[in-house]
Write an enzyme that holds these catalytic residues in place. Structure first.
Site: not given
Length: 251
Positions: A26, A29, A81, A191
């Site tokens: 993820s 992203k 997320s 993140k």
């Protein structure tokens, strides 16, 4: 794989296996947000269609027929997320084509000099399709660039957010998965990422007295502690120290 760089000038302070290509889950992203902010409209609003119907994994649970804004989806994607938020953003910014948006992601990677990176989806899923691949070095390069975008900086430094579908009374509450924001002094992003096949991925950033450092780990089960140690090292070894005061006699 890991790396620590200066967010101010990109100098590499510490690294190991930083050019080894790995799945990035993820933290993909980050690129989705960059492409969306540079090619979309932050205050854009639209009705969700069928594009989110078959999305799986981490979700913010947007539904077909809901009226959403780009801003709320970006918060849902970066804090919680949301894979569905990422697909909805890609579909909108890609002009109705997620594949077009993925092409834009890869074009941006080339423009930034991310030589060992390839995106196949906007959310980092690697279960039913080929996933996204990069290196710790490339993700640090991306992160340094992303932090030049004011709206990106604001989003990833947010611990909790509250948004509402524009044609609904339902309020959505997002808590940031990035524990560094509460665990580490000066943390201002970024993140997390995880799938079973990829392991834990983390990109973090911290700023103190004008100095900013970015850390990246790929497949690190002890990422919170490791990032704290790496950032501690960066600040202790490279922190600016005042040598003399104005008016001091030096000879």
């Amino acid at each position: 794989s890991y790396i620590v760089i200066s967010g101010n000038d990109g100098n590499v302070l510490e690294a190991e296996n930083e050019h080894e290509v790995r799945s990035i889950a993820s933290i993909s992203k980050i690129m989705t947000a960059v492409v969306a902010l540079e090619n979309g409209d932050y205050i854009d609003q639209w009705i969700i269609g069928d594009e989110v119907t078959n999305v799986t994994g981490s979700m913010i649970w947007i539904q077909k027929g809901q009226q959403v804004s780009m801003r709320s989806l970006l918060y849902g994607m970066m804090l919680k997320s949301g894979n569905d938020a990422a697909v909805a953003i890609a579909h909108r910014v890609g002009g109705g084509s997620v594949e077009k948006f993925i092409q834009m992601m890869n074009e941006k990677a080339v423009a930034l000099g991310m030589k060992d990176t390839e995106f196949h989806n906007p959310n980092g899923m690697d279960v039913e399709e080929e996933g996204n691949y990069s290196t710790a070095y490339d993700m640090a390069v991306l992160m340094q660039y992303a932090m030049t975008l004011p709206q990106f900086r604001e989003i990833v430094a947010t611990q909790t957010a509250q948004v509402q579908a524009l044609n609904s009374d339902e309020i959505l509450y997002f808590s940031n998965h990035n524990k560094m924001l509460s665990l580490y002094e000066g943390a201002n992003g970024i993140k997390t990422g995880f799938t079973k096949s990829t392991g834990r991925c983390l990109v973090s950033s911290a700023q103190r007295d004008g100095m900013e450092f970015i850390a990246v780990t790929l497949n690190d089960p002890n990422d919170w502690n490791d990032h704290a140690e790496m950032l501690d090292y960066a600040f202790s070894e490279h922190y600016p120290k005042k040598l003399i005061e104005q008016g001091d006699t030096v000879k």
